[in-house]
Design an enzyme around this catalytic site. Structure first.
Site, PDB file in Angstrom:
ATOM      1  N   HIS A 186     -13.463  16.139 -26.325  1.00  0.00           N
ATOM      2  CA  HIS A 186     -12.293  16.985 -26.500  1.00  0.00           C
ATOM      3  C   HIS A 186     -11.232  16.266 -27.320  1.00  0.00           C
ATOM      4  O   HIS A 186     -11.212  15.038 -27.421  1.00  0.00           O
ATOM      5  CB  HIS A 186     -11.702  17.392 -25.144  1.00  0.00           C
ATOM      6  CG  HIS A 186     -11.226  16.234 -24.327  1.00  0.00           C
ATOM      7  ND1 HIS A 186     -12.088  15.391 -23.638  1.00  0.00           N
ATOM      8  CD2 HIS A 186      -9.977  15.753 -24.087  1.00  0.00           C
ATOM      9  CE1 HIS A 186     -11.391  14.465 -23.018  1.00  0.00           C
ATOM     10  NE2 HIS A 186     -10.107  14.653 -23.272  1.00  0.00           N
ATOM     11  N   ASP A 188      -7.177  16.115 -27.154  1.00  0.00           N
ATOM     12  CA  ASP A 188      -6.223  16.411 -26.091  1.00  0.00           C
ATOM     13  C   ASP A 188      -5.382  17.656 -26.374  1.00  0.00           C
ATOM     14  O   ASP A 188      -4.819  17.808 -27.464  1.00  0.00           O
ATOM     15  CB  ASP A 188      -5.291  15.225 -25.864  1.00  0.00           C
ATOM     16  CG  ASP A 188      -5.985  14.066 -25.170  1.00  0.00           C
ATOM     17  OD1 ASP A 188      -6.935  14.310 -24.406  1.00  0.00           O
ATOM     18  OD2 ASP A 188      -5.580  12.911 -25.396  1.00  0.00           O
ATOM     19  N   HIS A 337     -12.690  12.519 -27.973  1.00  0.00           N
ATOM     20  CA  HIS A 337     -13.050  11.455 -27.039  1.00  0.00           C
ATOM     21  C   HIS A 337     -13.563  12.051 -25.741  1.00  0.00           C
ATOM     22  O   HIS A 337     -13.425  13.246 -25.477  1.00  0.00           O
ATOM     23  CB  HIS A 337     -11.860  10.528 -26.776  1.00  0.00           C
ATOM     24  CG  HIS A 337     -10.672  11.218 -26.184  1.00  0.00           C
ATOM     25  ND1 HIS A 337      -9.754  11.892 -26.948  1.00  0.00           N
ATOM     26  CD2 HIS A 337     -10.247  11.348 -24.895  1.00  0.00           C
ATOM     27  CE1 HIS A 337      -8.819  12.401 -26.179  1.00  0.00           C
ATOM     28  NE2 HIS A 337      -9.099  12.094 -24.912  1.00  0.00           N
ATOM     29  N   ARG A 354      -1.125   7.929 -20.190  1.00  0.00           N
ATOM     30  CA  ARG A 354      -1.208   8.366 -21.586  1.00  0.00           C
ATOM     31  C   ARG A 354       0.161   8.815 -22.072  1.00  0.00           C
ATOM     32  O   ARG A 354       0.878   9.527 -21.375  1.00  0.00           O
ATOM     33  CB  ARG A 354      -2.202   9.536 -21.718  1.00  0.00           C
ATOM     34  CG  ARG A 354      -2.459   9.963 -23.166  1.00  0.00           C
ATOM     35  CD  ARG A 354      -3.420  11.129 -23.216  1.00  0.00           C
ATOM     36  NE  ARG A 354      -2.784  12.401 -22.879  1.00  0.00           N
ATOM     37  CZ  ARG A 354      -3.438  13.490 -22.489  1.00  0.00           C
ATOM     38  NH1 ARG A 354      -4.751  13.448 -22.350  1.00  0.00           N
ATOM     39  NH2 ARG A 354      -2.789  14.606 -22.213  1.00  0.00           N
TER      40      ARG A 354
END
Length: 373
Positions: A186, A188, A337, A354
């Site tokens: 995906h 993000d 990722h 993140r």
């Protein structure tokens, strides 16, 4: 009882956790287990009363563009002790650079380097990690407006920090337990009108083995396709949706909150990077739902081909193995990722943070492609 207390008390006293590097000094393992968790203040919280309005458009100026005019756009690496390319087309690993002390010129050059390499792992970044959440926000805001995730946990008072968390008894990760693999490629929150660009991620606690992160180059993936097919893909646009992710939380998973109502947006299937000019595929299994204007079977056939290409092309991929005090920065516009949840039977904690500054609305590779129709 607070969420922090709940999570902390859910960890068995006998659980073996891998501490941060500064704690891993050869002391007796049992004594380390009995110490308070160093990053308890960064454990995920899910305030039920927390709600945010829809995101509004903004003008994004990519810092990497400024580095193009520098005499040496990579001079921020002059003090590095090691620069290793993970693969020819994707990924680097760098030692000897303190991210926390980079000036604005260095940050601009960092943005350009990450755009060109896709993902860069910086080792030995304890200074960066231990500066804490206020520093994380200052760092992220240099690269764009900070994204607030609609469903994930965040530290108390810092909704801009997205957390991943799993321990022996609790998981606040997005997981599909009915799948034979934990791999889910995906980009993000690609459902946002302006998804993140330069993204920073690091682990505060990690299992003794496993939990690697997989990356793939959407630039290289596109280049593998035939010119005729790429020309066709440039004419296409696809719907990206956050509805399924929100419904997953509403069902009581991952903390069970939805802070902002889910959205769907249309993006080009092939996008152009605003600084490098490189073209990249921009579809992913997690959030892309259908190609606009095609019949269902046509859309499914094309997306299935592209997903399979992304999944199976090991020659476009790189794997980041985590070690304590590693900070990984990737360009969310040109890579995809996947987490690798292979450590579940170890009953150990994996706790990551993140920082996701938003970037521009995806730019179509095909000039004139209208995304509003």
């Amino acid at each position: 009882m607070s969420t922090v207390e709940t999570i902390t008390q859910s960890i068995p006293e006998t659980l073996s956790l891998r501490p941060a590097a500064s704690e891993d000094n050869g002391a007796d393992q049992q004594s380390r287990q009995e110490e308070p968790y160093r990053y308890a203040h960064l454990l995920p919280q899910f305030p039920r009363q927390e709600h945010f309005p829809p995101l509004t458009p903004f003008e994004h100026v990519d810092p990497g563009a400024r580095a193009l005019s520098h005499a040496n756009p990579r001079s921020f690496l002059d003090g590095a002790t090691s620069v290793i390319e993970l693969t020819p087309n994707l990924g680097s690993e760098i030692q000897g650079i303190n991210l926390a002390t980079l000036d604005n010129i260095g940050r601009d050059q960092l943005a350009l380097e990450v755009a060109r390499r896709g993902v860069v792992a910086f080792r030995d970044q304890q200074d960066f990690i231990d500066r804490g959440p206020d520093f994380y926000l200052e760092w992220g805001r240099y690269f764009g407006r900070l994204h607030i995730h609609p469903t994930s946990g965040h530290p108390e008072g810092y909704p801009e920090l997205h957390l991943v968390y799993r321990d022996a008894n609790t998981t606040f990760n997005y997981e599909l337990h009915d799948s034979i693999t934990t791999t889910l490629w995906h980009s993000d929150v690609s459902y946002e009108l302006q998804p993140p660009g330069l993204t920073t991620f690091f682990l505060l606690s990690q299992p003794t083995t496993g939990g690697d992160t997989l990356f793939t180059s959407q630039v290289s993936a596109l280049k593998r396709l035939s010119p005729q097919f790429v020309a066709f893909l440039r004419t296409l646009k696809a719907v990206h949706s956050g509805v399924e992710q929100a419904n997953y939380s509403r069902a009581g998973n991952r903390g069970g909150v939805v802070r902002r109502e889910p959205v769907e947006h249309i993006h080009p299937v092939v996008r152009r990077h605003p600084v490098t000019g490189e073209e990249a595929l921009y579809v992913n299994r997690q959030f892309t739902r259908r190609i606009v204007g095609l019949k269902r079977e046509e859309s499914e056939a094309i997306l299935r081909l592209l997903y399979d290409h992304i999944d199976k092309s090991g020659d476009n991929q790189a794997r980041v193995k985590w070690s304590p005090n590693t900070v990984v920065i990737w360009d969310n516009r040109v890579t995809a990722h996947s987490a690798n949840v292979d450590y579940g039977e170890l009953k150990q904690r994996r706790h990551g943070a993140r920082i996701a500054p938003q970037a521009e609305r995806p730019i179509p590779a095909l000039d004139g492609l209208d995304l509003d129709k």
